[in-house]
Design an enzyme around this catalytic site. Structure first.
Site, PDB file in Angstrom:
ATOM      1  N   GLY A 236       0.726  -1.296  -0.396  1.00  0.00           N
ATOM      2  CA  GLY A 236       0.209  -0.008  -0.495  1.00  0.00           C
ATOM      3  C   GLY A 236       0.737   1.398   0.084  1.00  0.00           C
ATOM      4  O   GLY A 236       2.086   1.294  -0.573  1.00  0.00           O
ATOM      5  N   SER A 237      -0.036   2.158   0.488  1.00  0.00           N
ATOM      6  CA  SER A 237       1.362   3.991   0.539  1.00  0.00           C
ATOM      7  C   SER A 237       2.038   3.377   1.421  1.00  0.00           C
ATOM      8  O   SER A 237       2.571   2.734   2.327  1.00  0.00           O
ATOM      9  CB  SER A 237       0.002   4.459   0.551  1.00  0.00           C
ATOM     10  OG  SER A 237      -0.385   4.952   2.151  1.00  0.00           O
ATOM     11  N   GLY A 241       2.782   1.999   5.251  1.00  0.00           N
ATOM     12  CA  GLY A 241       4.312   1.558   5.629  1.00  0.00           C
ATOM     13  C   GLY A 241       4.789   2.114   6.890  1.00  0.00           C
ATOM     14  O   GLY A 241       5.199   1.155   7.791  1.00  0.00           O
ATOM     15  N   GLU A 258       5.571  -3.796   1.035  1.00  0.00           N
ATOM     16  CA  GLU A 258       5.964  -3.148  -0.417  1.00  0.00           C
ATOM     17  C   GLU A 258       5.028  -1.708  -0.401  1.00  0.00           C
ATOM     18  O   GLU A 258       3.232  -1.710  -0.990  1.00  0.00           O
ATOM     19  CB  GLU A 258       4.965  -4.597  -1.306  1.00  0.00           C
ATOM     20  CG  GLU A 258       5.476  -5.751  -1.601  1.00  0.00           C
ATOM     21  CD  GLU A 258       6.698  -5.436  -2.344  1.00  0.00           C
ATOM     22  OE1 GLU A 258       6.757  -4.516  -3.634  1.00  0.00           O
ATOM     23  OE2 GLU A 258       7.911  -6.387  -2.563  1.00  0.00           O
TER      24      GLU A 258
HETATM   25  P1  NAD Z   1      -3.509   2.557   1.414  1.00  0.00           P
HETATM   26  O1  NAD Z   1      -2.275   2.401   1.797  1.00  0.00           O
HETATM   27  O2  NAD Z   1      -5.051   3.051   1.323  1.00  0.00           O
HETATM   28  O3  NAD Z   1      -4.077   1.087   1.784  1.00  0.00           O
HETATM   29  C1  NAD Z   1      -3.414  -0.255   1.351  1.00  0.00           C
HETATM   30  C2  NAD Z   1      -3.729  -0.778   2.606  1.00  0.00           C
HETATM   31  O4  NAD Z   1      -3.696  -0.589   4.321  1.00  0.00           O
HETATM   32  C3  NAD Z   1      -5.461  -1.505   2.842  1.00  0.00           C
HETATM   33  O5  NAD Z   1      -5.813  -2.648   2.698  1.00  0.00           O
HETATM   34  C4  NAD Z   1      -5.518  -0.624   4.105  1.00  0.00           C
HETATM   35  O6  NAD Z   1      -6.812  -0.765   4.919  1.00  0.00           O
HETATM   36  C5  NAD Z   1      -4.495  -0.787   4.644  1.00  0.00           C
HETATM   37  N1  NAD Z   1      -4.380   0.321   6.049  1.00  0.00           N
HETATM   38  C6  NAD Z   1      -3.994   1.666   6.062  1.00  0.00           C
HETATM   39  N2  NAD Z   1      -3.375   2.340   6.653  1.00  0.00           N
HETATM   40  C7  NAD Z   1      -3.273   1.113   7.599  1.00  0.00           C
HETATM   41  C8  NAD Z   1      -2.212   0.481   9.066  1.00  0.00           C
HETATM   42  N3  NAD Z   1      -2.485   2.257  10.212  1.00  0.00           N
HETATM   43  N4  NAD Z   1      -2.294  -0.610   9.787  1.00  0.00           N
HETATM   44  C9  NAD Z   1      -2.628  -2.130   9.382  1.00  0.00           C
HETATM   45  N5  NAD Z   1      -3.208  -1.514   7.777  1.00  0.00           N
HETATM   46  C10 NAD Z   1      -3.253   0.203   7.008  1.00  0.00           C
HETATM   47  O7  NAD Z   1      -3.288   1.415  -0.065  1.00  0.00           O
HETATM   48  P2  NAD Z   1      -4.476   1.934  -1.533  1.00  0.00           P
HETATM   49  O8  NAD Z   1      -4.544   3.378  -1.505  1.00  0.00           O
HETATM   50  O9  NAD Z   1      -5.390   0.573  -0.962  1.00  0.00           O
HETATM   51  O10 NAD Z   1      -3.288   1.736  -2.451  1.00  0.00           O
HETATM   52  C11 NAD Z   1      -2.267   3.133  -3.518  1.00  0.00           C
HETATM   53  C12 NAD Z   1      -0.755   2.295  -3.081  1.00  0.00           C
HETATM   54  O11 NAD Z   1      -0.927   1.442  -2.920  1.00  0.00           O
HETATM   55  C13 NAD Z   1       0.461   3.650  -3.516  1.00  0.00           C
HETATM   56  O12 NAD Z   1       0.835   3.878  -2.472  1.00  0.00           O
HETATM   57  C14 NAD Z   1       0.855   2.384  -4.493  1.00  0.00           C
HETATM   58  O13 NAD Z   1       2.230   2.508  -4.924  1.00  0.00           O
HETATM   59  C15 NAD Z   1       0.888   1.305  -3.608  1.00  0.00           C
HETATM   60  N6  NAD Z   1       1.379   0.164  -3.632  1.00  0.00           N
HETATM   61  C16 NAD Z   1       2.337  -0.921  -4.278  1.00  0.00           C
HETATM   62  C17 NAD Z   1       2.663  -2.114  -4.445  1.00  0.00           C
HETATM   63  C18 NAD Z   1       4.003  -2.539  -4.315  1.00  0.00           C
HETATM   64  O14 NAD Z   1       4.463  -3.671  -4.858  1.00  0.00           O
HETATM   65  N7  NAD Z   1       5.006  -1.653  -4.473  1.00  0.00           N
HETATM   66  C19 NAD Z   1       1.836  -2.694  -4.947  1.00  0.00           C
HETATM   67  C20 NAD Z   1       0.563  -1.819  -5.299  1.00  0.00           C
HETATM   68  C21 NAD Z   1      -0.041  -0.634  -4.300  1.00  0.00           C
END
Ligand code: NAD
Length: 504
Positions: A236-237, A241, A258
């Site tokens: 995720g973002s 992370g 990731e």
């Molecule tokens: P996001 O960070 O908003 O959410 C991702 C996941 O994390 C969701 O399931 C969310 O509920 C969970 N989450 C959020 N905060 C959390 C916390 N504090 N504790 C535990 N879980 C938590 O991301 P998004 O908007 O769904 O996706 C887009 C982002 O993901 C972009 O930044 C993109 O670059 C990244 N991404 C990276 C990869 C990679 O392999 N590097 C792949 C796909 C997406």
């Protein structure tokens, strides 16, 4: 009931999802295609997450003693079930995440590919035999399962990222607890039903080996904080992370992160511009710029900049934008209003920083008042400003000119993220310099292809704020196992290492 709701309910039923789950609680799931409500799901609170982890832990205790090649058989069956479900699951990905048809299907193909890879891997979880300095001794290393792997996923690869993790985690002898994105939980329920069929066909594998916990950030936090979860693999973002990494470290758990990317393509004077236009266009606007590997920065030599930008502007101007469910569409919707607003804010900031923007406007408003379609934007920038250095998860291509190749590499590396990168060049020296230790600092560095669209055979992930994790192919499996170093004495003596004497 809207057409899309009806269609998704029928797909979910066909994939084996129990209908009662789809009207069970407060989590509204909407399609980015037209904004229509698809389902309302229950949210897993701390007690449900703890119980899912408990069931997964119990399942992992039996699973770890099943020989790895037999564990591979479960994943082979999962691959078979995915092959059978590919058209339905691919369409559901398009409805729930807004991907065009071939990308929805491509995502399921990627799941099948990683299953095939993991089946082979189940006979190749190799450790080393190491020369011992002591006579009559042998050293080796063995790899053992970790136990429970927590998987947190993003909306933009709603199912493939689970499969990357689950296929490896399962052959490595672990159980999985999956927290999908709150924006795409329906495809996760479908995967759970598909997995349950594979587990049933396998016979001895408990269905509890894979658990899905649906919810928002708190549901993810409950998974992150539980000491029974040996590895947290979170996609995720960077913001996410930054929260997850320290929490897992606090309890000495392992994490595989990731996170966001800010991927660049360098185009040098010798580049094949036809190839570059196609490669950049796919990577910049595919999935409406919502891939972690989307090309966000174009670093182009001043001598070819005007020609290349003109061709990209012409290509962007005639892109077929529309419902991802219609054949011929290449650019589908943004995931939601928030994504649209973040894109507009970035374009305002880019202009304020001296950028010249073409495109970027909302389109198809009359047809889809509740959804967010945009024309991909090109922003010619005077420098690598704060806005360029930030990952905006939308189709904006920032263009920067360079004169000296060393400056191009410095610009490429001059952002906080380090996921994917590419160079278009027919100059061997430039291409090899780009791939060398003093070239791109990213986890992925390509020559004459774009930044996105990785195959599963290679390790996937990136450096710096991208988090450092590696998933998928190569030896990424090691992250899902623990290593034990073993010394076996087959002599009648007990010599100590380093010549230490200790006679009792
Ligand atoms: P996001 O960070 O908003 O959410 C991702 C996941 O994390 C969701 O399931 C969310 O509920 C969970 N989450 C959020 N905060 C959390 C916390 N504090 N504790 C535990 N879980 C938590 O991301 P998004 O908007 O769904 O996706 C887009 C982002 O993901 C972009 O930044 C993109 O670059 C990244 N991404 C990276 C990869 C990679 O392999 N590097 C792949 C796909 C997406």
């Amino acid at each position: 009931m809207t057409d899309l709701q009806e269609r998704s309910l029928s797909l979910l039923a066909g994939l084996g999802v129990d209908r009662t789950q789809l009207a069970a609680g407060p989590l509204a799931v909407r399609s980015p295609v037209d904004g229509s409500l698809l389902a309302e799901l229950a949210i897993a609170g701390p007690a449900e997450v703890a119980s899912a982890i408990g069931m997964a832990r119990a399942a992992s205790l039996a699973w770890r003693d099943v020989p790895a090649p037999q564990r591979g058989e479960l994943v082979r069956l999962l691959g078979e079930e995915l092959r059978a479900a590919k058209p339905q699951l691919g369409e559901l990905v398009s409805i729930e995440a807004g991907k065009i048809g071939t990308e929805g299907l491509g995502e399921v193909q990627e799941m099948i590919d990683i299953c095939d890879f993991a089946v082979g891997l189940s006979r190749q979880l190799y450790g080393l035999t190491i020369a011992s300095e002591r006579p009559g001794h042998r050293m080796m290393e063995t790899w053992h399962p970790l136990g429970v792997v927590g998987v947190i996923t993003a909306f933009n690869f709603p199912v493939a990222v689970w499969a990357w993790n689950a296929a490896l985690a399962l052959v490595c002898g672990n159980a999985v607890v999956w927290k999908p994105s709150e924006k795409t939980p329906l495809t996760a329920l479908a995967c759970q039903a598909i997995f349950a069929r594979a587990a049933q066909r396998f016979g001895q594998a408990p269905a509890q080996l894979n658990q899905v916990v649906v919810g928002l950030r708190d549901t993810g936090e409950a998974l992150v904080d539980d000491a029974r979860v040996a590895l947290v693999s979170a996609t995720g973002s960077t913001r996410m992370g930054r929260a997850v990494g320290p929490r897992v470290a606090q309890r000495f758990g392992r994490s595989l992160l990731e996170l966001g990317g800010n991927n660049a393509v360098i185009v040098t004077p010798s580049a094949d511009l036809d190839l570059a236009v196609r490669g950049i266009a796919f990577a910049a606007v595919g999935t409406a710029g919502q891939r972690c590997t989307s090309t966000r920065r174009l670093i182009v030599h001043a001598s070819v900049k005007d020609a290349l930008v003109a061709r990209l502007q012409a290509a962007f101007a005639k892109l077929p934008i529309g419902s991802p469910l219609e054949a011929g569409t290449l650019v589908g919707p943004l995931i939601d209003r928030q994504a649209f607003e973040a894109m507009q804010a970035a374009l305002v900031a880019a202009r304020a920083e001296g950028g010249t923007v073409t495109g970027g406007e909302r389109v198809l408003v009359a047809e889809f008042p509740q959804a967010f379609y945009v024309r991909p934007a090109i922003a010619e920038m005077p420098a690598q400003t704060a806005t360029v250095r930030h990952e905006t998860f939308a189709p904006i291509l920032y263009v920067l000119a360079y004169a000296d190749f060393a400056d191009a590499i410095a610009l490429q590396n001059g952002v906080p993220q380090g996921l994917s990168s590419a160079i278009f060049s027919n100059d061997l020296r430039e291409a090899e310099r780009f791939l060398s230790a003093s070239g791109s600092d990213c986890g992925i560095a390509n020559v004459n292809i774009g930044t996105s669209g990785a195959e599963i055979g290679g390790a996937f992930g990136g450096e710096k704020e991208t988090g450092g994790g590696r998933e998928s192919g190569s030896d990424a499996w090691r992250a899902y196992m623990r290593r034990a170093t073993n010394t076996v004495n087959y002599s009648r003596e007990l010599p100590l290492a380093q010549g230490v004497k200790f006679d009792v």
